[in-house]
Design a protein around this motif. Structure first.
Motif, PDB file in Angstrom:
ATOM      1  N   HIS A  65       0.837  -1.204   0.000  1.00  0.00           N
ATOM      2  CA  HIS A  65       0.000   0.000   0.000  1.00  0.00           C
ATOM      3  C   HIS A  65       0.873   1.256   0.000  1.00  0.00           C
ATOM      4  CE1 HIS A  65      -3.268  -2.710   0.735  1.00  0.00           C
ATOM      5  NE2 HIS A  65      -2.671  -3.174   1.825  1.00  0.00           N
ATOM      6  N   LEU A  66       2.093   1.115  -0.508  1.00  0.00           N
ATOM      7  CA  LEU A  66       3.070   2.202  -0.416  1.00  0.00           C
ATOM      8  C   LEU A  66       3.507   2.710  -1.776  1.00  0.00           C
ATOM      9  CD1 LEU A  66       5.533   0.376   2.019  1.00  0.00           C
ATOM     10  CD2 LEU A  66       3.620   1.848   2.678  1.00  0.00           C
ATOM     11  N   ALA A  67       3.865   4.009  -1.834  1.00  0.00           N
ATOM     12  CA  ALA A  67       4.586   4.562  -2.985  1.00  0.00           C
ATOM     13  C   ALA A  67       5.917   5.069  -2.456  1.00  0.00           C
ATOM     14  CB  ALA A  67       3.819   5.705  -3.614  1.00  0.00           C
ATOM     15  N   TYR A  86       5.059   7.079   0.956  1.00  0.00           N
ATOM     16  CA  TYR A  86       3.662   7.341   1.303  1.00  0.00           C
ATOM     17  C   TYR A  86       2.979   6.021   1.612  1.00  0.00           C
ATOM     18  CZ  TYR A  86      -1.232   8.603   1.098  1.00  0.00           C
ATOM     19  OH  TYR A  86      -2.553   8.762   1.412  1.00  0.00           O
ATOM     20  N   ASN A  87       2.376   5.932   2.785  1.00  0.00           N
ATOM     21  CA  ASN A  87       1.656   4.733   3.207  1.00  0.00           C
ATOM     22  C   ASN A  87       0.159   5.029   3.086  1.00  0.00           C
ATOM     23  OD1 ASN A  87       0.309   2.778   4.703  1.00  0.00           O
ATOM     24  ND2 ASN A  87       1.998   2.546   6.172  1.00  0.00           N
ATOM     25  N   ARG A  88      -0.504   4.393   2.128  1.00  0.00           N
ATOM     26  CA  ARG A  88      -1.919   4.698   1.876  1.00  0.00           C
ATOM     27  C   ARG A  88      -2.806   4.242   3.031  1.00  0.00           C
ATOM     28  NH1 ARG A  88      -5.980   1.680  -1.420  1.00  0.00           N
ATOM     29  NH2 ARG A  88      -7.791   3.028  -1.213  1.00  0.00           N
ATOM     30  N   THR A  89      -2.434   3.139   3.690  1.00  0.00           N
ATOM     31  CA  THR A  89      -3.242   2.641   4.808  1.00  0.00           C
ATOM     32  C   THR A  89      -3.244   3.659   5.940  1.00  0.00           C
ATOM     33  OG1 THR A  89      -2.430   0.466   4.222  1.00  0.00           O
ATOM     34  CG2 THR A  89      -3.643   0.630   6.276  1.00  0.00           C
ATOM     35  N   ALA A  90      -2.073   4.235   6.207  1.00  0.00           N
ATOM     36  CA  ALA A  90      -1.950   5.201   7.296  1.00  0.00           C
ATOM     37  C   ALA A  90      -2.236   6.620   6.816  1.00  0.00           C
ATOM     38  CB  ALA A  90      -0.542   5.132   7.875  1.00  0.00           C
ATOM     39  N   ASN A  91      -2.329   6.816   5.491  1.00  0.00           N
ATOM     40  CA  ASN A  91      -2.398   8.151   4.885  1.00  0.00           C
ATOM     41  C   ASN A  91      -1.307   9.050   5.473  1.00  0.00           C
ATOM     42  OD1 ASN A  91      -3.165  10.406   3.432  1.00  0.00           O
ATOM     43  ND2 ASN A  91      -4.787  10.983   4.883  1.00  0.00           N
ATOM     44  N   VAL A 133      16.927  -2.777  -1.602  1.00  0.00           N
ATOM     45  CA  VAL A 133      15.686  -3.555  -1.601  1.00  0.00           C
ATOM     46  C   VAL A 133      14.887  -3.208  -0.356  1.00  0.00           C
ATOM     47  CG1 VAL A 133      14.721  -5.887  -1.607  1.00  0.00           C
ATOM     48  CG2 VAL A 133      16.901  -5.452  -2.772  1.00  0.00           C
ATOM     49  N   PHE A 134      13.635  -2.784  -0.557  1.00  0.00           N
ATOM     50  CA  PHE A 134      12.747  -2.481   0.577  1.00  0.00           C
ATOM     51  C   PHE A 134      11.675  -3.559   0.661  1.00  0.00           C
ATOM     52  CE2 PHE A 134       8.847  -0.501   2.262  1.00  0.00           C
ATOM     53  CZ  PHE A 134       9.307  -0.154   3.520  1.00  0.00           C
ATOM     54  N   ASP A 135      11.528  -4.157   1.837  1.00  0.00           N
ATOM     55  CA  ASP A 135      10.521  -5.194   2.051  1.00  0.00           C
ATOM     56  C   ASP A 135       9.283  -4.537   2.672  1.00  0.00           C
ATOM     57  OD1 ASP A 135       8.926  -7.253   2.969  1.00  0.00           O
ATOM     58  OD2 ASP A 135      10.603  -8.480   3.661  1.00  0.00           O
ATOM     59  N   SER A 136       8.194  -4.457   1.907  1.00  0.00           N
ATOM     60  CA  SER A 136       7.005  -3.745   2.406  1.00  0.00           C
ATOM     61  C   SER A 136       6.293  -4.526   3.501  1.00  0.00           C
ATOM     62  CB  SER A 136       6.035  -3.459   1.251  1.00  0.00           C
ATOM     63  OG  SER A 136       5.551  -4.666   0.696  1.00  0.00           O
ATOM     64  N   GLU A 137       6.605  -5.805   3.660  1.00  0.00           N
ATOM     65  CA  GLU A 137       5.962  -6.579   4.741  1.00  0.00           C
ATOM     66  C   GLU A 137       6.639  -6.348   6.086  1.00  0.00           C
ATOM     67  OE1 GLU A 137       5.281 -10.686   3.632  1.00  0.00           O
ATOM     68  OE2 GLU A 137       4.118 -10.028   1.885  1.00  0.00           O
TER      69      GLU A 137
HETATM   70  C1  LIG Z   1       1.460   1.388   6.828  1.00  0.00           C
HETATM   71  O1  LIG Z   1       0.511   1.859   7.749  1.00  0.00           O
HETATM   72  C2  LIG Z   1      -0.203   0.835   8.425  1.00  0.00           C
HETATM   73  C3  LIG Z   1      -1.297   1.490   9.262  1.00  0.00           C
HETATM   74  O2  LIG Z   1      -0.742   2.439  10.133  1.00  0.00           O
HETATM   75  C4  LIG Z   1       0.797   0.035   9.265  1.00  0.00           C
HETATM   76  O3  LIG Z   1       0.102  -1.020   9.933  1.00  0.00           O
HETATM   77  C5  LIG Z   1       1.871  -0.520   8.353  1.00  0.00           C
HETATM   78  O4  LIG Z   1       2.850  -1.190   9.125  1.00  0.00           O
HETATM   79  C6  LIG Z   1       2.524   0.565   7.550  1.00  0.00           C
HETATM   80  N1  LIG Z   1       3.443  -0.045   6.592  1.00  0.00           N
HETATM   81  C7  LIG Z   1       4.743   0.234   6.571  1.00  0.00           C
HETATM   82  C8  LIG Z   1       5.568  -0.565   5.640  1.00  0.00           C
HETATM   83  O5  LIG Z   1       5.222   1.099   7.265  1.00  0.00           O
END
Ligand SMILES: *[C@@H]1O[C@H](CO)[C@@H](O)[C@H](O)[C@H]1NC(C)=O
Ligand SMILES: *[C@@H]1O[C@H](CO)[C@@H](O)[C@H](O)[C@H]1NC(C)=O
Ligand SMILES: *[C@@H]1O[C@H](CO)[C@@H](O)[C@H](O)[C@H]1NC(C)=O
Ligand SMILES: *[C@@H]1O[C@H](CO)[C@@H](O)[C@H](O)[C@H]1NC(C)=O
Ligand SMILES: *[C@@H]1O[C@H](CO)[C@@H](O)[C@H](O)[C@H]1NC(C)=O
Length: 404
Positions: A65-67, A86-91, A133-137
């Motif tokens: 969910h990142l750019a 930018y983290n779309r989940t966290a905005n 390398v960035f691991d988004s998980e």
């Molecule tokens: C993005 O934001 C969400 C919600 O705050 C968080 O759970 C998640 O870990 C964040 N992802 C990264 C890669 O920082």
């Protein structure tokens, strides 16, 4: 003619078989992602933002969910190691750092999990092997090394594997034929591109269908010659991935049908197995006045047929070095050095540009050398670049929200 056809089909049949196999999967996936996008472009939301540091020529990609917007050139000409995320989940925006600040980085994603920032040039224009390398998980960074150093390599995301293709190598006159394949477990292995002329092409991938293209761009006009000139290229390499139960995914690369209208400065993206390449420029021939013509032409490659078609599609305005992004079923063309704030939005389901857009959506700030990435296939972000006729780097970010 007949013989040409047989050669063509000998090359493409295996590829088509793969394409057919993955298509059902892809269709299901696209239906989902397509449903996640607001179809009426007038209804796309808009918001602004700021990078932590103003800069141009960033390497951008999205994953999870990142750019991510990495590196680039500061106002004083130095290269940055900053990554704005930018983290779309966290905005929310956060920052990180590349292991080395550099320019001309190749960016792309892998396996829906990793963002790759490959190669680059240091401040004495020396090509580099570093891949960040960035691991988004996990949010962790690590590094890999390319087999050969190069600047501006292209990344083809095929889903379970990515190909890091070509780039500027040795001295700046010389284009590389190197490929580094990276697997989903981050193993890296090198190979060589099967082309007649070393080429710096466009990379366009449709990860959902596991098909990618490295095509067009420019090439050495004399293969093997160290100090040479470049010409626009018609070479097309088609990458595909075959996944079979119980076996490692196999990556294949084969020569494709030549790009129909070679030119400099075109750009493209893919959605629904439709690869669209638009804009760019031509140089006047030696007999006429030397002049550059920027074009409004769009060429379409279908991963279903394996053919380029010279479509009657035209951009609303000629664009050189446009930014091109897939957003759901749409392919969006924007910006470019022939400054327009308006978007051209191609609907890959109808094969036509969306009519009657007016000036919505449109860029608020005219800019060149900006970067773009699309999060979750529905939030298009345009960041940084040069403003005031190329005089100043900007930190401004524009976000076009087509997410349902
Ligand atoms: C993005 O934001 C969400 C919600 O705050 C968080 O759970 C998640 O870990 C964040 N992802 C990264 C890669 O920082
Ligand atoms: C450019 O600006 C950056 C950040 O302000 C600074 O760290 C760097 O030293 C400057 N480079 C030059 C060549 O002045
Ligand atoms: C592959 O990488 C090795 C170093 O790891 C390098 O010596 C070799 O030239 C590379 N081959 C190609 C085709 O890039
Ligand atoms: C592709 O480009 C090469 C090298 O410029 C040229 O010899 C060849 O005729 C072109 N092929 C097509 C089909 O245009
Ligand atoms: C351009 O950037 C310089 C240095 O950051 C700044 O002093 C100047 O005011 C900027 N110009 C404009 C028009 O914003």
């Amino acid at each position: 003619m007949h013989q040409r056809f047989s050669v063509f089909f000998a090359i493409f049949l295996p590829l088509l078989a793969i394409a057919q196999r993955v298509r059902c999967l892809a269709a299901a996936e696209t239906a989902q992602t397509g449903d996640g996008v607001v179809k009426d472009a007038h209804a796309w939301g808009f918001s602004g933002g700021m990078l932590s540091v103003p800069r141009s020529s960033m390497a951008a990609t999205s994953v999870g969910h990142l750019a991510l917007f990495a590196g680039g050139r500061l106002h004083n000409g130095s290269y940055s190691d900053v990554v704005d995320i930018y983290n779309r989940t966290a905005n929310a925006w956060s920052t990180a750092h590349l292991s080395i600040g550099r320019s001309s980085i190749g960016a792309g994603s892998l396996a829906g999990r990793y963002a790759l920032f490959a190669g680059g040039l240091d401040d004495s224009f020396k090509p580099m092997t570093r891949v960040d390398v960035f691991d988004s998980e996990t949010g962790e960074w690590s590094t890999l090394e390319l087999g050969t150093p190069r600047g501006s390599p292209r990344i083809v995301d095929l889903g379970p594997a990515a190909a890091i293709v070509g780039g500027l190598s040795g001295d700046l006159q010389y284009l590389s034929k190197a490929i580094d394949y990276v697997s989903a477990d981050l193993q890296i292995a090198n190979a060589t591109l099967d082309v007649d002329y070393p080429q710096l092409g466009l990379a366009i991938a449709d990860a959902a269908s596991g098909v990618g293209l490295f095509a067009a761009g420019y090439e050495n006009d004399r293969p093997g010659d160290r100090f040479n000139d470049f010409q626009q290229s018609n070479q097309t390499t088609v990458f595909s991935i075959a996944t079979q139960p119980g076996a490692e995914p196999a990556v294949g690369a084969s020569r494709g049908q030549p790009f129909p209208y070679p030119r400099w400065g075109a750009a493209g993206a893919a959605a629904n197995g439709v690869f669209a390449v638009g804009g760019g420029h031509l140089f006047g021939d030696a007999s006429s006045q030397a002049q550059t013509t920027v074009v409004d032409r769009v060429d379409i490659f279908s991963s279903r047929t394996g053919h380029w078609s010279s479509s009657p599609l035209k951009l609303s305005t000629p664009r050189d070095y446009p930014l091109v992004q897939a957003v759901g079923d749409f392919i969006v063309f924007l910006g470019g050095t022939d400054q327009s704030k308006d978007f051209d939005i191609l609907d890959t389901r109808s094969g036509a540009f969306v009519a009657g857009l007016g000036h919505r959506p449109a860029l608020y700030t005219l800019r060149t050398d900006a970067a773009a990435a699309t999060v979750d296939n529905c939030l298009l972000i345009v960041a940084g670049g040069l403003v005031y006729q190329g005089r100043n780097a900007t930190a401004s970010v524009e976000m076009f929200d087509a997410c349902k």
